[in-house]
Design an enzyme around this catalytic site. Structure first.
Site, PDB file in Angstrom:
ATOM      1  N   GLN A  17       0.838  -1.190   0.000  1.00 53.54           N
ATOM      2  CA  GLN A  17       0.000   0.000   0.000  1.00 53.54           C
ATOM      3  C   GLN A  17       0.873   1.239   0.000  1.00 53.54           C
ATOM      4  OE1 GLN A  17      -2.756   0.152   3.282  1.00 53.54           O
ATOM      5  NE2 GLN A  17      -4.253   1.313   2.083  1.00 53.54           N
ATOM      6  N   GLY A  18       0.495   2.224  -0.830  1.00 47.45           N
ATOM      7  CA  GLY A  18       1.206   3.484  -0.899  1.00 47.45           C
ATOM      8  C   GLY A  18       0.260   4.650  -0.743  1.00 47.45           C
ATOM      9  N   THR A  20      -0.956   6.612  -3.026  1.00 47.67           N
ATOM     10  CA  THR A  20      -1.954   6.801  -4.083  1.00 47.67           C
ATOM     11  C   THR A  20      -2.589   5.507  -4.565  1.00 47.67           C
ATOM     12  OG1 THR A  20      -0.228   6.687  -5.782  1.00 47.67           O
ATOM     13  CG2 THR A  20      -0.771   8.870  -4.917  1.00 47.67           C
ATOM     14  N   ASP A 170      12.591   5.987  -7.895  1.00 48.18           N
ATOM     15  CA  ASP A 170      12.236   5.396  -6.590  1.00 48.18           C
ATOM     16  C   ASP A 170      12.782   3.970  -6.492  1.00 48.18           C
ATOM     17  OD1 ASP A 170      11.221   5.261  -4.052  1.00 48.18           O
ATOM     18  OD2 ASP A 170       9.168   4.814  -4.667  1.00 48.18           O
TER      19      ASP A 170
END
Length: 754
Positions: A17-18, A20, A170
């Site tokens: 989960q991030g 966005t 990233d």
């Protein structure tokens, strides 16, 4: 349950989960195939339109074995949220691999090379922009000992981005997913292109993305410290992230750690990365407001061989550079990493030092280059290097290709013998029990989990060290056994030559025919024969002493061989590794329960009591593993074996030198005996010739009255003289042949002249 037209998933099956989006494990409605779906949340739609579609466009453009595949872009039924349907990697991420207690101190060497290959290996695809050829051209022939890449890792995901003008922005272990291939091999794939964008080589960007521990310091300054600045960033910011990721994979920890941790001491984190001296690859602050400590090498706890470390450290030093002018570009980085991956690993066990080395060379290098590489790691000069392989001397001619080196493994290396006597160093390691935390008396689920994880990591490091130490003892004993066998063979051959010479000399000196000859010769020749015979007797006595000395060496070597076999039996019977593994299995069960419990808000009374008992049992198992089994058993046995190995190596060295001296003496005695035998042979030739002449004259002057033939005594004497003369010539020839045999008995044997 949620779904799109073709895919179905449950919100409990969350993979990640991030800010966005969330990623779930899903299934194809028709085939049941497992996939990963990335579902974007409301916050993602607040971004500009071009940012929203950027990840779709980037993934559509990429097609590579080391980049997660995009299968489809769909929408959910009700909310019409965008969904990316991607390849499912069932074995987690590189971060999950590194967070496992087994890898608390970094990946094993072979697994690290897989990561390096999949993340950064150069390729030869057509159409790449500004592609430099690798520093060394690869060889495509099958080479013994050479690592060959599977089709799944033939080219690198990172270089594929480079070819397509994409900067990821990233890169971190959490964005490198892992799956297992059909043959059980690891395959790593780059994922999460939400921050990626297309960028030409000379183009810059100003927006900031990424995870702070892996951010380039210039980006960190603005994104984390929120300091205003006018700097722009180029494609090389990914190189910094790659450097941090590779250091993390090699050591199990981040390279830059302020006191309190990177997230708690952000100003010091920035200071460490910007003040780092040139060449340093890590910096830490161990005390609050304390000094910064810099490291130019990987820590001793790293499981990579020194051979690989020597190749990797310069790469890390040159991509972990803040100043763009000093930092390598992508082309040089890919060329250097490719250079590592194209090398052959030759395992070399230095018997005198009791250390196993991994020597990385190119298959097309000469053996002279290999010998120099061995010197760099062992400090044993090439002229003093002798090698055994599987019990036999392996002669390496400097001008030949390295392809002629035997295929080696860690358990079947080349054994390096040094002609100089050294004190065994053994494996350098740090005691895993140092600096490990202890449980607090009170129940704290998060703290207990963290402590158990650290202690379990130390336990797995102890297991790896125990296996390495035991393997080192096996290599020491095996190498010494081969040395003893070789020395015993040298003893047998030298003794055979010595006894053969003695037999010939005894046969010649023991005959009574010399007395008959002496009675027929002149005084001067008689004196000469007497001197030569005395010298031959002295030489026979000297050879007899040599024979006795060789026999004593044989006895000493036989006793040493018996000790070696006894110790090998003890090593094979050692069960400390199995006992450590047993403790780890028990500790792992408790650790998994702690991991599960930490997600709960609290424990009931009975559960809390069980938790306390688990802490006691975990501590007891850890103490037995780290103190009793590892320190008091494995380490002490290893240290004792090093002392004994040093004593045995000195004995072997002394025996080798003694045999060399004896062989030289036997050769010298044989040469002298050969000269004496030739002198005797010449005298016997003259005596025999003189007897024949005298007999002829007597027959002409006064023919016999009673018999037409010479006297039997005189005839026998002539025949004896001729026979003795031939024996002397044969003996001289045999002694000369013995010398040639002795010249081949030097130990270790010398390499043939180039």
């Amino acid at each position: 349950m949620q779904s799109t037209v073709n895919y179905l998933w449950h919100t409990d099956d969350l993979l990640g989960q991030g800010a966005t989006a969330s990623v779930y494990k899903a299934r194809n409605k028709k085939s049941g195939e497992l996939v990963a779906v990335k579902v974007f949340n409301t916050a993602s739609y607040l971004r500009p339109r071009e940012v929203q579609v950027r990840e779709f466009e980037v993934l559509r453009k990429l097609n590579h074995q080391n980049i997660v595949k995009l299968f489809a872009v769909e929408e959910t039924g009700g909310s019409r949220q965008k969904v990316l349907v991607m390849e499912y990697c069932s074995s987690g991420s590189l971060l999950s691999v590194l967070e496992s207690p087994e890898n608390a101190f970094g990946l094993p060497e072979e697994e690290f090379l897989v990561v390096l290959r999949c993340v950064a290996r150069v390729n030869t695809l057509s159409g790449s922009k500004d592609r430099l050829p690798p520093k060394v051209s690869p060889r495509h022939e099958a080479v013994p000992g050479q690592r060959t890449s599977s089709p799944l890792s033939a080219v690198a995901g990172m270089n594929h981005l480079r070819e397509n003008g994409i900067v990821h922005r990233d890169i971190k272990p959490g964005n490198i997913l892992r799956l297992l291939g059909e043959e059980g091999q690891s395959i790593y794939k780059l994922t999460d292109f939400g921050a990626a964008r297309e960028l030409d080589d000379d183009e810059k960007f100003v927006s900031v993305y990424g995870t702070e521990e892996y951010l380039h310091p210039d980006m960190y300054e603005r994104a984390v410290l929120r300091k205003p600045q006018q700097k722009t960033f180029g494609v090389t910011v990914d190189l910094w992230s790659i450097g941090v990721t590779l250091y993390h994979a090699a050591t199990g920890s981040l390279p830059f750690i302020p006191y309190g941790g990177p997230r708690r001491n952000k100003e010091m984190m920035y200071r460490i990365t910007t003040e780092k001296p040139a060449g340093a690859i890590a910096g830490t602050q161990k005390q609050e407001n304390g000094p910064l400590e810099w490291s130019y090498t990987l820590p001793v706890t790293c499981r990579l061989s020194l051979g690989l470390q020597s190749q990797l450290v310069p790469i890390l030093a040159n991509i972990l550079e803040v100043e763009q002018a000093k930092c390598w570009g992508f082309d040089q980085f890919f060329a250097e990493t490719s250079d590592i991956l194209q090398r052959v690993v030759v395992h070399v066990f230095s018997l005198s030092q009791a250390v196993l080395h991994h020597v990385y060379i190119h298959a097309h290098n000469t053996i002279a280059i290999f010998l120099e590489a061995v010197y760099e790691q062992t400090r044993v000069a090439p002229q003093h290097q002798k090698f055994l392989f599987e019990g036999h001397f392996w002669v390496l001619e400097p001008n030949l290709s390295a392809q002629h080196i035997a295929h080696t493994t860690a358990s079947s290396p080349l054994t390096l013998l040094s002609t100089a006597s050294e004190t065994p160093m053994g494996l350098a390691f740090k005691d895993p029990a140092q600096d490990i935390p202890k449980f607090f008396p009170k129940v704290d689920l998060q703290a207990d989990y963290t402590t158990a994880k650290s202690v379990l990591g130390a336990g797995y490091q102890a297991l790896w060290l125990a296996r390495t130490l035991l393997a080192g003892q096996e290599l020491m004993l095996r190498g010494l056994h081969w040395c003893v066998e070789t020395l015993q063979a040298t003893c047998r051959r030298t003794l055979e030559v010595t006894r053969m010479a003695l037999l010939f000399l005894s046969s010649s000196l023991g005959t009574e025919r010399f007395s008959s000859v002496a009675g027929m010769t002149e005084m001067q020749e008689l004196k000469k024969v007497t001197e030569l015979r005395s010298r031959l007797r002295a030489l026979a006595e000297a050879l007899s002493r040599c024979s006795h000395s060789i026999t004593e060496s044989q006895t000493s070597l036989s006793n040493l061989r018996s000790e070696l076999l006894k110790n090998r039996d003890q090593v094979h019977a050692d069960r400390s590794v199995q006992q450590i593994q047993y403790c780890l299995d028990k500790m792992n069960l408790i650790y998994k329960q702690f991991k599960k419990s930490r997600m709960r808000p609290g424990l009931g009374y009975n559960e809390e009591q069980i938790h306390k008992l688990d802490k006691v049992n975990f501590s007891r198992l850890a103490k037995r593993l780290l103190l009793q089994l590892f320190q008091e058993t494995c380490v002490q046995k290893y240290q004792t074996s090093l002392v004994t190995h040093g004593r045995w190596m000195r004995e072997v060295h002394e025996t080798r030198n003694h045999l060399r001296m004896v062989s030289c003496s036997v050769a010298a005695y044989n040469t002298e005996a050969q000269g004496a035998q030739e002198g005797l042979s010449q005298i016997l030739d003259r005596v025999s010739h003189q007897l024949l002449q005298d007999r002829t004259k007597e027959a002409q002057v006064s023919p016999p009255l009673t018999a037409p033939y010479p006297s039997p005594a005189l005839t026998d004497l002539v025949l004896q003289m001729q026979e003795l003369c031939e024996e002397m010539k044969l003996l001289a020839f045999d002694l000369q042949d013995n010398n040639r045999v002795i010249e081949g008995l030097s130990w270790p044997p010398s390499a043939p002249d180039s």
